[in-house]
Every structure is written in structure tokens, then in C-alpha cells.
Design a protein around this motif. Structure first.
Motif, mmCIF file in Angstrom:
data_model
loop_
_atom_site.group_PDB
_atom_site.id
_atom_site.type_symbol
_atom_site.label_atom_id
_atom_site.label_comp_id
_atom_site.label_asym_id
_atom_site.label_seq_id
_atom_site.Cartn_x
_atom_site.Cartn_y
_atom_site.Cartn_z
ATOM 1 N N GLU A 181 -13.708 -25.589 -20.658
ATOM 2 C CA GLU A 181 -14.479 -26.002 -19.843
ATOM 3 C C GLU A 181 -14.659 -24.164 -18.681
ATOM 4 N N ARG A 182 -13.755 -24.804 -17.816
ATOM 5 C CA ARG A 182 -12.732 -23.993 -16.998
ATOM 6 C C ARG A 182 -12.590 -22.759 -17.223
ATOM 7 N N THR A 192 -14.536 -21.214 -20.586
ATOM 8 C CA THR A 192 -15.663 -20.826 -20.781
ATOM 9 C C THR A 192 -16.185 -20.088 -19.709
ATOM 10 N N HIS A 193 -16.153 -20.311 -18.896
ATOM 11 C CA HIS A 193 -17.211 -20.441 -17.300
ATOM 12 C C HIS A 193 -16.061 -19.196 -16.282
ATOM 13 N N ASP A 194 -14.947 -18.646 -16.098
ATOM 14 C CA ASP A 194 -14.453 -17.237 -15.936
ATOM 15 C C ASP A 194 -14.457 -16.559 -17.061
ATOM 16 N N MET A 227 -17.480 -15.875 -19.012
ATOM 17 C CA MET A 227 -18.661 -15.733 -18.862
ATOM 18 C C MET A 227 -18.542 -14.739 -17.455
ATOM 19 N N GLU A 228 -17.973 -15.345 -16.522
ATOM 20 C CA GLU A 228 -18.084 -14.340 -15.566
ATOM 21 C C GLU A 228 -16.937 -12.984 -15.915
ATOM 22 N N GLN A 267 -20.414 -11.083 -17.510
ATOM 23 C CA GLN A 267 -21.471 -10.574 -16.436
ATOM 24 C C GLN A 267 -20.650 -9.492 -15.718
#
Length: 110
Positions: free
Chosen positions: A89-90, A92-94, A96-97, A100
Motif C-alpha cells: 500500500e505504501r 503503491t501510494h508513492d 501514484m504520487e 501524478q
């Protein structure tokens, strides 16, 4: 999971001082002195790991017993699954940032 005050939802925290170094030394010493011998209580007359003062000083036996008594099979499975899932999850979040930010860069260049 802990509440904002650091508590675990009404369950009292347990502080169990242990020495992994002493536990490892006791296990290695016992293994050298008694090869192929279990560390749990046996009726063969040989001293067990539980009889070792170094093992008792490590408090690791109490720690193992606590884990065996408190961690249910579901808790153990959940713990094994959640650790890599949390890491994914961490990551994936990184990612995605970063995507973006790259998309914003491309939009600004166009």
C-alpha cells in the motif's frame, strides 16, 4: 492498532523485558551440550533449556509463552498478510504520487 493516546483500545499494554542475545546464547550453549534434545520439559533426566539460568534471565521463554497464548491462528495469519500488504500500500501510494507529478509536468509542458 493504537488509539491516539497510544493505548490499544482499552487493553492494558504489556512491557516484557527480554534479552534476545541471552536467549540465543542459552540456546546455542544448550544445543552444544545436549545435541538433539528439546528445550521443553522432558522426563529423560537431562536438563532442559528451561533449566538454564541464562535462558531464564533472558525472559524469552515468557515471551514465547505469551505469544503462543495470545496469538490465535487468525491473528497470526492476519499479521503475516498485513505486513506485506501495508508495504505494498505504501509503495503503491508513492508510485501514484510520482505518476501524478509526472502527469502534471506533462500537462504543464503541453
Amino acid at each position: 492498532a493504537h488509539d491516539q493516546d497510544g493505548s490499544s483500545g482499552g487493553v492494558p499494554s504489556l512491557v516484557l523485558p527480554i534479552s534476545a542475545r541471552d536467549a540465543l546464547a542459552a540456546k546455542e550453549l544448550h544445543r552444544q551440550q545436549y545435541p538433539n534434545h528439546q528445550h521443553s520439559k522432558q522426563d529423560d533426566g537431562k536438563p532442559t533449556l528451561d533449566d538454564s539460568s541464562l535462558w531464564r534471565r533472558s525472559n524469552f521463554g515468557a515471551f514465547e509463552k505469551f505469544l503462543q497464548q495470545t496469538l490465535t491462528a487468525d491473528t497470526k495469519v492476519r499479521s503475516k498478510l498485513l505486513t506485506p500488504l501495508g508495504e505494498m500500500e505504501r509503495l503503491t501510494h508513492d508510485a501514484m504520487e510520482k505518476l501524478q507529478a509526472q502527469q502534471n509536468e506533462i500537462s504543464n509542458d503541453a
